[in-house]
Design an enzyme around this catalytic site. Structure first.
Site, PDB file in Angstrom:
ATOM      1  N   GLY A  29       0.662  -1.137   0.114  1.00  0.00           N
ATOM      2  CA  GLY A  29      -0.028  -0.006  -0.078  1.00  0.00           C
ATOM      3  C   GLY A  29       0.900   1.316  -0.101  1.00  0.00           C
ATOM      4  N   TYR A  30       0.481   2.253  -0.849  1.00  0.00           N
ATOM      5  CA  TYR A  30       1.273   3.383  -0.812  1.00  0.00           C
ATOM      6  C   TYR A  30       0.732   4.424  -0.321  1.00  0.00           C
ATOM      7  CZ  TYR A  30       4.566   0.848  -3.789  1.00  0.00           C
ATOM      8  OH  TYR A  30       5.231  -0.124  -4.059  1.00  0.00           O
ATOM      9  N   LEU A  31       1.432   4.770   0.574  1.00  0.00           N
ATOM     10  CA  LEU A  31       0.685   6.094   1.680  1.00  0.00           C
ATOM     11  C   LEU A  31       0.883   7.424   1.005  1.00  0.00           C
ATOM     12  CD1 LEU A  31       1.556   4.109   4.617  1.00  0.00           C
ATOM     13  CD2 LEU A  31      -0.616   4.267   3.956  1.00  0.00           C
ATOM     14  N   HIS A  84      -3.349   3.833  -2.710  1.00  0.00           N
ATOM     15  CA  HIS A  84      -2.922   3.028  -3.801  1.00  0.00           C
ATOM     16  C   HIS A  84      -2.288   1.886  -3.455  1.00  0.00           C
ATOM     17  CE1 HIS A  84      -3.746   6.674  -6.178  1.00  0.00           C
ATOM     18  NE2 HIS A  84      -2.964   7.374  -5.319  1.00  0.00           N
TER      19      HIS A  84
END
Length: 166
Positions: A29-31, A84
């Site tokens: 998961g892209y924070l 994302h």
């Protein structure tokens, strides 16, 4: 500063499978991402371990990489917050010359298969296996962060065709 030095390739055949170790399911998961290429990512491996990773570009094909273990409950909470995401199955390979892995993407990036080799230095020479296709090192469209933001499912057919991905 810790550096990740890696080269990446599209995979064009199944020849790598005879070298593959056990599959590992990964969720990333892209924070946060920036136009400068800085990313904050969480990764969960097969519901057993998790990490928070911060990456920033360095010289050549290297990246600064800082990685910290995360409690699984925290990682699951961050997964839910991540705007994302991507999923893939990773296989470690028994090859000389660096740490090789093959990532078989699932979900919106299927059926993409990429190989990467992590190297001890930029000067390390690599014997590229014949099942590797086009080298994509440095092409930001193929970074995991970019694939999470703009999955291959959304790429125009002309772009996919230029990489023989249809």
């Amino acid at each position: 500063m810790p550096l990740e030095i890696e080269r990446r390739f599209l995979v064009r055949s199944e020849g790598w499978r005879t070298l593959a170790g056990a599959p590992q399911s990964l969720r990333q998961g892209y924070l946060a991402t920036s136009e400068q290429g800085i990313t904050v990512r969480m990764r969960i491996r097969a519901e057993q371990a998790a990490w928070l990773t911060l990456k920033a570009p360095a010289a050549g094909f290297a990246s600064h990489e800082f990685e910290y273990p995360l409690p699984l409950d925290d990682a699951e909470a961050l997964w839910e917050l991540a705007p994302h995401r991507l999923t893939k199955i990773r296989y470690g390979l028994d090859l000389p010359g660096g740490d090789w892995v093959v990532d078989c993407f699932t979900g919106e990036n299927a059926p993409l298969v990429l190989a990467e080799v992590e190297l001890p230095s930029m000067q390390t020479s690599v014997v590229i296996p014949d099942w590797c296709g086009q080298e994509i090192t440095g092409d930001k469209r193929w970074s995991n962060a970019a694939l999470a933001l703009q999955p291959m499912k959304l790429w125009p057919k002309t772009l996919k065709a230029s990489f023989d991905l249809l």
